[in-house]
Design a protein around this motif. Structure first.
Motif, PDB file in Angstrom:
ATOM      1  N   PHE A  18       0.874  -1.173  -0.054  1.00 39.28           N
ATOM      2  CA  PHE A  18      -0.057   0.045  -0.018  1.00 39.28           C
ATOM      3  C   PHE A  18       0.799   1.350  -0.125  1.00 39.28           C
ATOM      4  O   PHE A  18       0.600   2.214  -0.549  1.00 39.28           O
ATOM      5  CB  PHE A  18      -0.992   0.109   1.102  1.00 39.28           C
ATOM      6  CG  PHE A  18      -2.429  -0.310   1.034  1.00 39.28           C
ATOM      7  CD1 PHE A  18      -2.729  -0.066  -0.448  1.00 39.28           C
ATOM      8  CD2 PHE A  18      -3.308  -0.626   1.807  1.00 39.28           C
ATOM      9  CE1 PHE A  18      -4.417  -0.414  -0.878  1.00 39.28           C
ATOM     10  CE2 PHE A  18      -4.689  -0.830   1.563  1.00 39.28           C
ATOM     11  CZ  PHE A  18      -5.069  -0.581   0.017  1.00 39.28           C
ATOM     12  N   ALA A  21       1.596   1.735  -3.512  1.00 40.41           N
ATOM     13  CA  ALA A  21       0.732   2.273  -4.327  1.00 40.41           C
ATOM     14  C   ALA A  21       0.350   3.839  -3.899  1.00 40.41           C
ATOM     15  O   ALA A  21       0.202   4.541  -4.949  1.00 40.41           O
ATOM     16  CB  ALA A  21      -0.884   1.604  -3.844  1.00 40.41           C
ATOM     17  N   ARG A  25       0.919   7.267  -6.663  1.00 38.55           N
ATOM     18  CA  ARG A  25      -0.168   8.088  -6.847  1.00 38.55           C
ATOM     19  C   ARG A  25       0.470   9.648  -6.665  1.00 38.55           C
ATOM     20  O   ARG A  25       0.469  10.420  -7.358  1.00 38.55           O
ATOM     21  CB  ARG A  25      -1.256   8.037  -6.027  1.00 38.55           C
ATOM     22  CG  ARG A  25      -2.471   8.993  -6.078  1.00 38.55           C
ATOM     23  CD  ARG A  25      -2.930   8.962  -7.591  1.00 38.55           C
ATOM     24  NE  ARG A  25      -3.607   7.635  -7.699  1.00 38.55           N
ATOM     25  CZ  ARG A  25      -4.935   7.530  -7.697  1.00 38.55           C
ATOM     26  NH1 ARG A  25      -5.576   8.120  -7.088  1.00 38.55           N
ATOM     27  NH2 ARG A  25      -5.309   5.940  -8.144  1.00 38.55           N
ATOM     28  N   THR A  43      -1.540   5.987   3.122  1.00 36.54           N
ATOM     29  CA  THR A  43      -2.353   4.954   2.403  1.00 36.54           C
ATOM     30  C   THR A  43      -1.954   3.669   3.030  1.00 36.54           C
ATOM     31  O   THR A  43      -3.029   2.732   3.237  1.00 36.54           O
ATOM     32  CB  THR A  43      -1.698   4.752   0.840  1.00 36.54           C
ATOM     33  OG1 THR A  43      -1.816   6.080   0.227  1.00 36.54           O
ATOM     34  CG2 THR A  43      -2.318   3.955   0.304  1.00 36.54           C
ATOM     35  N   THR A  94      -2.814   0.397 -10.009  1.00 38.69           N
ATOM     36  CA  THR A  94      -3.863  -0.335  -9.975  1.00 38.69           C
ATOM     37  C   THR A  94      -3.691  -1.879  -9.515  1.00 38.69           C
ATOM     38  O   THR A  94      -4.605  -2.382  -8.450  1.00 38.69           O
ATOM     39  CB  THR A  94      -4.802  -0.496 -11.319  1.00 38.69           C
ATOM     40  OG1 THR A  94      -3.895  -1.338 -12.410  1.00 38.69           O
ATOM     41  CG2 THR A  94      -5.418   0.675 -11.895  1.00 38.69           C
ATOM     42  N   ASP A  97      -2.431  -1.449  -5.638  1.00 34.67           N
ATOM     43  CA  ASP A  97      -3.995  -1.214  -5.022  1.00 34.67           C
ATOM     44  C   ASP A  97      -4.752  -2.406  -4.802  1.00 34.67           C
ATOM     45  O   ASP A  97      -5.038  -2.351  -3.532  1.00 34.67           O
ATOM     46  CB  ASP A  97      -4.413   0.274  -5.435  1.00 34.67           C
ATOM     47  CG  ASP A  97      -5.678   0.604  -4.813  1.00 34.67           C
ATOM     48  OD1 ASP A  97      -5.195   1.282  -3.787  1.00 34.67           O
ATOM     49  OD2 ASP A  97      -6.667   0.218  -4.950  1.00 34.67           O
ATOM     50  N   GLY A 134      -6.739   4.186   1.034  1.00 34.07           N
ATOM     51  CA  GLY A 134      -6.793   4.797  -0.409  1.00 34.07           C
ATOM     52  C   GLY A 134      -7.781   5.942  -0.479  1.00 34.07           C
ATOM     53  O   GLY A 134      -7.893   6.836  -1.115  1.00 34.07           O
TER      54      GLY A 134
END
Length: 213
Positions: A18, A21, A25, A43, A94, A97, A134
């Motif tokens: 995470f 991820a 972002r 996250t 993606t 995540d 998220g």
């Protein structure tokens, strides 16, 4: 490998995935390294933090054991420098995540079960653990959280949590139970991305709008 050993491994692996991820972002948004690390940390720890607060398990896990925080920081920093080598593929974000969602859903369900909570609360804690980090990340990025407008997301977490709760309450245990529940979450999430599966959403009500004019 016992189920407890699997959960212990996933506890740290989930933080890493995470954090990656979140960092991806932040990199997509063109943030500096501080911003990327903030995205990575929130996250990775957001869902677990809210879960622990609601369960009264204080201080929250990353404050009791700063290994979680260091894992998020190191993973975020590594992602920042690695991502600088070229364009960031959307697929990487993606997939990371989706894996994080699967891992944290099972971790949330396991902790709530250990606390002796009712099955419906276990599912809520599982979904919260998997999704809240998220949500915070997307809000900080100035976007509608992924959970509210894209392919099946929370529904995948609910399905995986139900599998984990169902098997546990049926007296079925073993190292493979967490993996099966994660496979359900990950399989549904990736299928939703691949085949653009989504829940019905509100589009418009032109007839009603005409009547009210």
């Amino acid at each position: 490998m016992t189920a407890a050993a699997v959960i212990s491994f996933l506890d740290h692996f989930g933080i890493i995935v995470f954090a990656v991820a979140g960092a991806l972002r932040g990199c997509q948004k063109g943030l500096d390294i501080f911003g990327v690390l903030v995205f990575a940390i929130v996250t990775a720890t957001g869902g677990g933090t809210l879960r622990d607060i609601l369960m009264g398990d204080l201080p929250v896990n990353w404050m009791r054991d700063n290994t979680y925080l260091w894992l998020a920081i190191i993973s975020g920093a590594f992602t920042f420098f690695y991502a600088g080598r070229g364009p960031i593929p959307l697929r990487a974000l993606t997939v990371a995540d989706a894996v994080g969602l699967a891992v944290f859903t099972v971790l949330g369900a396991d902790k709530a079960l250990e606390a002796g909570m009712a099955p419906v609360i276990v599912v809520v804690m599982a979904v919260m653990t998997g999704c809240v980090g998220g949500i915070i990340r997307d809000v900080l990025a100035g976007e509608i959280p992924l959970i509210f407008h894209k392919e099946i997301y929370a529904t995948a977490a609910i399905a995986g949590a139900l599998v984990y709760v169902g098997l546990t309450h049926a007296g079925i245990s073993g190292w493979w139970v967490p993996w099966l529940a994660m496979a359900v979450v990950l399989g549904l999430r990736l299928a939703a991305i691949l085949f653009d599966l989504r829940l019905p959403r509100f589009l418009s009500m032109p007839a009603y709008q005409e009547e009210t004019k």
